[in-house]
Structure formats: C-alpha cells, structure tokens
Design an enzyme around this catalytic site. Structure first.
Site, short mmCIF file in Angstrom:
data_model
loop_
_atom_site.label_atom_id
_atom_site.label_comp_id
_atom_site.label_asym_id
_atom_site.label_seq_id
_atom_site.Cartn_x
_atom_site.Cartn_y
_atom_site.Cartn_z
N GLU A 42 25.94 19.58 75.74
CA GLU A 42 25.31 19.89 77.02
C GLU A 42 23.81 19.69 76.83
OE1 GLU A 42 25.87 23.84 78.64
OE2 GLU A 42 24.53 23.37 80.32
N ARG A 276 33.56 26.83 63.72
CA ARG A 276 32.19 26.36 63.84
C ARG A 276 31.43 26.61 62.55
NH1 ARG A 276 29.66 27.80 68.71
NH2 ARG A 276 27.64 28.17 67.81
N LYS A 286 21.94 27.46 70.84
CA LYS A 286 20.81 26.90 71.58
C LYS A 286 20.06 27.94 72.38
CE LYS A 286 23.43 23.53 73.09
NZ LYS A 286 23.92 22.40 73.87
P1 ATP Z 1 25.40 26.54 71.29
O1 ATP Z 1 26.28 27.70 70.94
O2 ATP Z 1 24.45 26.17 70.23
O3 ATP Z 1 24.74 26.68 72.62
P2 ATP Z 1 27.32 24.89 72.53
O4 ATP Z 1 28.72 24.96 72.14
O5 ATP Z 1 26.96 25.51 73.82
O6 ATP Z 1 26.40 25.35 71.34
P3 ATP Z 1 27.40 22.15 73.24
O7 ATP Z 1 26.27 21.25 73.54
O8 ATP Z 1 28.33 22.52 74.32
O9 ATP Z 1 26.77 23.43 72.58
O10 ATP Z 1 28.20 21.64 71.98
C1 ATP Z 1 28.68 20.36 71.79
C2 ATP Z 1 29.79 20.42 70.79
O11 ATP Z 1 29.33 20.96 69.57
C3 ATP Z 1 30.93 21.29 71.24
O12 ATP Z 1 32.13 20.58 71.03
C4 ATP Z 1 30.87 22.50 70.38
O13 ATP Z 1 32.16 22.97 70.10
C5 ATP Z 1 30.21 21.97 69.12
N1 ATP Z 1 29.44 22.99 68.40
C6 ATP Z 1 28.46 23.78 68.88
N2 ATP Z 1 28.00 24.61 67.93
C7 ATP Z 1 28.70 24.35 66.80
C8 ATP Z 1 28.69 24.87 65.46
N3 ATP Z 1 27.87 25.83 65.08
N4 ATP Z 1 29.56 24.34 64.58
C9 ATP Z 1 30.39 23.36 64.94
N5 ATP Z 1 30.45 22.82 66.16
C10 ATP Z 1 29.62 23.30 67.10
MG MG Z 2 28.85 24.62 75.24
#
Ligand code: ATP
Ligand code: MG
Length: 595
Positions: A42, A276, A286
């Site tokens: 995102e 994760r 983020k």
């Molecule tokens: P954040 O928790 O940092 O805001 P998010 O999941 O909202 O992360 P996205 O941009 O939606 O961020 O993530 C893109 C992809 O990265 C998703 O498939 C998510 O599952 C994966 N992802 C996010 N954080 C991690 C992590 N710490 N380890 C592994 N994969 C991750």
């Molecule tokens: Mg997300």
C-alpha cells in the site's frame, strides 16, 4: 514484449518450504496450471525490511515455478496514500534486484470493475446498504469476551435493521452513494454473511464506505472506496493471481477472501499466509515509522537509522546482504523475532568480501617521527581487499607527521594495552615499526602530539623483519589526509523489543499518575554521533556517493547519498561517511557460546 514463461529455476534460494509444497500440490492436482504471484504494497509509507521478505517470497516463488510476479499498489485509502510513496517503493523493489517488467498495476484502476462486482453481489441478495454509523456497526457486531474459564467467547452480534432491504432498494442506494448523494459515513455497503459467525470478520463486513477525499490517482472521481477485504481478493482474481502470499495476520481474513471470490464468481486465487519478519530493536510497521518521521525523531524515511529499505541502503546495506539474510531465516508459519545481530552478521559477511579497505582517523592525534627527514615522503603499497585479489593495490603516502587515533596512545598504559605508550613499539599498518619516545603537552596537560622513531628495516612487514610487536595501528599522512565528516550510528531503540513499553512511573518529572508509555520512550538518545574532525585517505574524497569501504580497525562505512526524501542534507563541504556496522562479530560470539 511479453516474455514467455521462464524455465523453472530450482536454484532459487530457500530450498523446500511449506509454500513451495502447497504450490506443487496445486500444480499436481490441476487446481492451477501456472504460477502467478503479486507483491501488493500500500503506498502509504516506505518499504521496510519486513517487506523485503514478502517481496522475495512473491518474486522467488514465481521464479522457482517458471511464473510471473506483478507489482500491485493496493491503493484504496485516499487519506494516507501518495505518489511519492509509489516512487519510493519502485526504487526499493528495483534495488533489491526484482523486475516486474510491464506488470505494474494499481487497485485504483479497478474501481469500476470492483463496483460492478459489488452490484453483482447485491443482485444476488448478498450485500446491502446499511444506515448504521461506524460505531453502531461495531457495537452490533459484538466483541470477543473471556468467559469464566477465561476462554474467549464471541456471543452472536445483532442484525442491522437495514439488513433486509430489498435488492432494488440496495441497488438504488448504492448507485446514489456513488453519485455523492449521501454524507461521509452515513451509509455503507455490507456483505450479508452471518452476524453469528464466531469469526467477527465474517459478521457482515463493510465492502464500501463513503469518503470525500482526493485520491492521488483518481482525484475526486470517486467518493466511495472499497475496503481491503473486498478489494484484495478481487484484485488478485482480476490479475489471475494463483497464489496470494501474505503475512500471518491475514489468516483470519482468509474465509472472507474466499467468500468474496465465490460470491463474485471470479478467478479462484488462493491465499497462503507466512510468518512476518520481526527484528529485535526494530519497529516494523509503517504506522509507527511514519510517526518517527512526522515527529522528527529521525531526519526522514531514509534516515540511516530507519529499518526502511532506503534507510538501510543509505546506511550501506547491500541488496545481497538483505537477500541472504531473508533466505537464511527461512519461511515459517509461526511468528518469531530474529536477532538483529544475525542481520548484521549477514551484512558483514557480504561487506568483508566486497568492500575496499581504506584508512581513516576519527579522533586525530599528531604522531611525529623524529628520525624521518622533514619534507621527505615515501609511497607505500596497500592491499585494497585481502579477500579479493582482483581488487589490486593502492599507494599511500608516508611522511614525518601522521594522524593516529587519540585512543591509540596512552601516556600511562592500562593493563594489556599494546598500542603506543612511551617505550613501546607498534607497527604502522603497511609501513614501519615505530617506538614511542614521549609526547608534547599543552600547559593544561593535554597531549598535543606523540613522538616516536622509526626503524627503516621494518618496512611493510617484509621478511627481513623479525621483530615482534603486538600492536598494529592505522594512520594517515597529515599533509595528505582529507577532512571527513563521519556519522556513527547506534540502534534507534535501546530496548530489545521497542513495542513493549514500560508504564511511566508517577514519580517521574511531569507525571501525576501512572500512564501507559509509548514506544517513543524506548528511543535511544545516543543513536547518532556526528564527528566532524575526522580525516581519511585522499581516495575517500573522490569516492562516489554510495561507495562502501572498510575503514581499517573501525568498521564498514559508506559515502552518504543525498536523501531520497529530499531531506536537507549535509551543507558542509566535507565528504560525509555513514558507519554501516562495526567489525566485531557479536553474532558469531553468541552462537559459539551457545554451542
Ligand atoms: P505495515 O504493518 O508495515 O503497515 P502492511 O502489511 O500494512 O505493513 P503493506 O504495504 O500492505 O504493508 O504490505 C505489503 C506486503 O508486505 C503484504 O503482503 C504484507 O503481508 C507484507 N508484509 C508487511 N510487513 C511484513 C513483515 N514484517 N514481514 C513480512 N511481510 C510483511
Ligand atoms: Mg497492509
């Protein structure tokens, strides 16, 4: 031109793992005849090292099975998204060495398609327009509560009074929601599933909300926006994604993922979850990283202390080190936390092989060689990288006045001190053995210069040199050294687990009662030290931004790059070097101790 499916590549790192096993089963059973994944960030912040894991799994699984991986921006949240994030994300994916070719997609391009699928679900009688407010919806949904045996129970929720609106009315209201007839938050479109489902997410989840906000791509064209749980599976289906890999927190969303695919009657993408990445001393979310930037606890998203890919890049991390790290931690189905020392170990392994050596002195002290003639210089040969013959050698200048580190001299040596003190000898790296004769002090007693004599027979540690000295120190010719600014970094957080926050004590200044703390309480006040008095070999003044070095005895350093976030950078005229990581391998020590 569309590339034809690549040959399966069994060499991609990771070996066998449960995701590969699922994919193999799906190919064997004929559920899918090809593999197509997507990396779906995102654009509401910069990517961090956790995303590196997700991205690698997406791209590498596709590669391993001869398939493709899309880059898709999951951009259905106008308040938080921005084109600058899209650009930062693309730089990071490329930097890690992944190529989405022409497969760059945006969920915001699917708004019309998603709208039509929502209409389809309404027509089937499986979605309805609700007039409850956001608060009422969550109140009607109910919450999980522990019973008297402390077992979590989810008593059934209540149906909305609008749940049984006729299809025609729902179609009309939904069209008018799109048309902008209703105020923000006054209506939602909800899936009609089951208000008694033990999984709260299945209790008539919201599919669309009304929100007047300018979207960075679609502007004001839409005032209704799809929710993640509705949008994501249908975007996957639109791109005919076979395996939709995501982190473990989406596991409880999976029934919903499958429900929307079934109801919309679209391509049956399959969601698979993996654990994760969590790292000690590091915040990987983020939302919290944004706070660090907004509240100026760091200089920008790419501050070298940030766990963002851009921050790590500016810190001197290599894509190889990050990829090796992710390959070695493996893929698991349960969450765990990796010690940041292991990341640093992977980094050192890579930098030791690839970075050129150079000498720099951070806290300079003059060393005068009394028996070296004034004005005489000599060129010595130094190895650029003992781990890489091909890196060749360079010339370094030796002269009567040198810079050494202040802590390489002690007038009164502590026990086991093998560096310079009156009467002791050390080798000057690549040069001669010198013997300390004393030092010059100012009236306050501060050492101004160290004096020594050199032995002409000991040049470069050659074979004729039988003298044993216990210390070797680094140095620079004072007349030739170039001034540097060096930035030393420590962990941004002093706590192992920065999100575990101590409760503030009421006795602390300003505190009146015990208040819950914030992760910001765990910030390390000493995470940055700027040294503006350093010197380095002349080659360090002409190195390119991003070029990496091992400063002998000090650690790995990288020439700073201008901030990608447009942060006001260094305004001085000295080259800036960021410390990437020290030389000492704390990880190896720990693993050895545990054996
Ligand atoms: P954040 O928790 O940092 O805001 P998010 O999941 O909202 O992360 P996205 O941009 O939606 O961020 O993530 C893109 C992809 O990265 C998703 O498939 C998510 O599952 C994966 N992802 C996010 N954080 C991690 C992590 N710490 N380890 C592994 N994969 C991750
Ligand atoms: Mg997300």
């Amino acid at each position: 031109m569309e590339e034809t499916a690549k040959k399966p590549n069994p060499e991609t790192p990771g070996g066998s793992d449960f995701i590969s096993e699922f994919i193999k089963e799906d190919l064997a059973s004929g559920r899918f005849t090809y593999v197509h994944t997507r990396f779906p960030p995102e654009p509401n912040g910069w990517l961090h090292i956790g995303h590196c894991k997700a991205m690698m799994l997406d791209f590498i699984m596709a590669e391993r099975f001869g398939g493709k991986c899309n880059l898709r921006f999951d951009d259905t949240n106008p308040e938080k998204e921005d084109i600058s994030y899209v650009e930062a994300i693309k730089r990071d994916v490329r930097w890690l060495g992944f190529d989405w070719e022409d497969r760059e997609y945006y969920a915001s391009d699917y708004y019309e398609y998603l709208y039509e699928l929502a209409v389809k679900i309404i027509k089937k009688g499986h979605a309805y327009v609700d007039d409850l407010s956001e608060e009422e919806i969550s109140e009607y949904r109910g919450t999980a509560v522990p019973d008297k045996h402390n077992i979590t129970q989810t008593p059934p929720g209540r149906n909305s009074p609008w749940r049984d609106r006729p299809v025609e009315e729902n179609l009309d209201l939904f069209a008018r929601m799109r048309g902008g007839e209703f105020a923000d938050g006054s209506k939602t479109l909800r899936a009609k599933i089951d208000m008694g489902d033990p999984n709260l997410l299945m209790r008539d989840p919201v599919m669309y909300r009304i929100r007047r906000d300018t979207h960075y791509r679609t502007g004001n064209r839409w005032c209704i926006y799809p929710m993640y749980d509705f949008q994501h599976p249908l975007s996957d289906a639109k791109e005919r994604i076979t395996h939709s890999l995501c982190s473990l927190e989406y596991e409880i969303h999976r029934p919903l993922y499958e429900w929307f695919i079934r109801e919309a009657e679209v391509f049956p993408s399959r969601q698979i979850e993996f654990a994760r990445l969590n790292l000690t001393r590091t915040v990987l979310s983020k939302r919290y990283l944004l706070r660090l930037v907004q509240e100026k606890h760091v200089s920008a998203w790419d501050d070298p202390r940030m766990p963002t890919l851009a921050g790590l890049r500016r810190r001197g991390y290599t894509p190889e080190a990050l990829r090796n790290f992710v390959s070695q931690i493996g893929i698991a189905k349960t969450d765990s936390t990796v010690d940041i020392l292991f990341l640093e170990y992977c980094l050192r392994e890579n930098l030791n092989k690839t970075s050129r050596r150079a000498m720099a002195v951070l806290r300079p002290l003059k060393l005068i060689i009394e028996n070296w003639p004034e004005g005489k210089t000599e060129d010595l040969e130094a190895v650029n990288n003992p781990e890489d013959q091909g890196a060749g050698t360079r010339v370094i200048r030796f002269s009567r006045e040198l810079w050494i580190e202040q802590d390489d001299f002690e007038e009164v040596p502590p026990p086991k001190y093998f560096r310079l003190f009156p009467g002791n000898s050390v080798r000057l790296r690549y040069g001669y053995i010198v013997t300390c004769t004393g030092c010059d002090k100012d009236p306050a007693g501060t050492v101004q210069a160290v004096r020594c004599t050199y032995d002409p027979e000991t040049k470069g540690g050659n074979a004729s040199d039988n003298r044993k000295v216990r210390g070797t120190i680094h140095w620079l010719s004072a007349a030739d050294a170039v001034p540097l600014e060096v930035r030393l970094y420590d962990y941004l957080f002093s706590a192992e687990k920065p999100m575990e926050v101590p409760v503030r004590s009421p006795r602390e200044p300003g505190g009146t009662e015990a208040a819950p703390g914030s992760f910001l309480d765990n910030l390390n006040p000493q995470s940055l030290e700027i040294i503006s008095t350093a010197y380095g070999e002349p080659c360090l003044a002409v190195a390119k931004p991003g070029e990496r070095f091992q400063f002998e005895r000090l650690g790995y350093f990288v020439r700073d790059c201008p901030s990608e976030a447009g942060e006001e950078g260094n305004t001085g005229d000295r080259p800036v070097y960021n410390k990437t990581v020290g030389l000492r391998d704390t990880w190896a020590k720990i693993t050895k101790k545990n054996q």
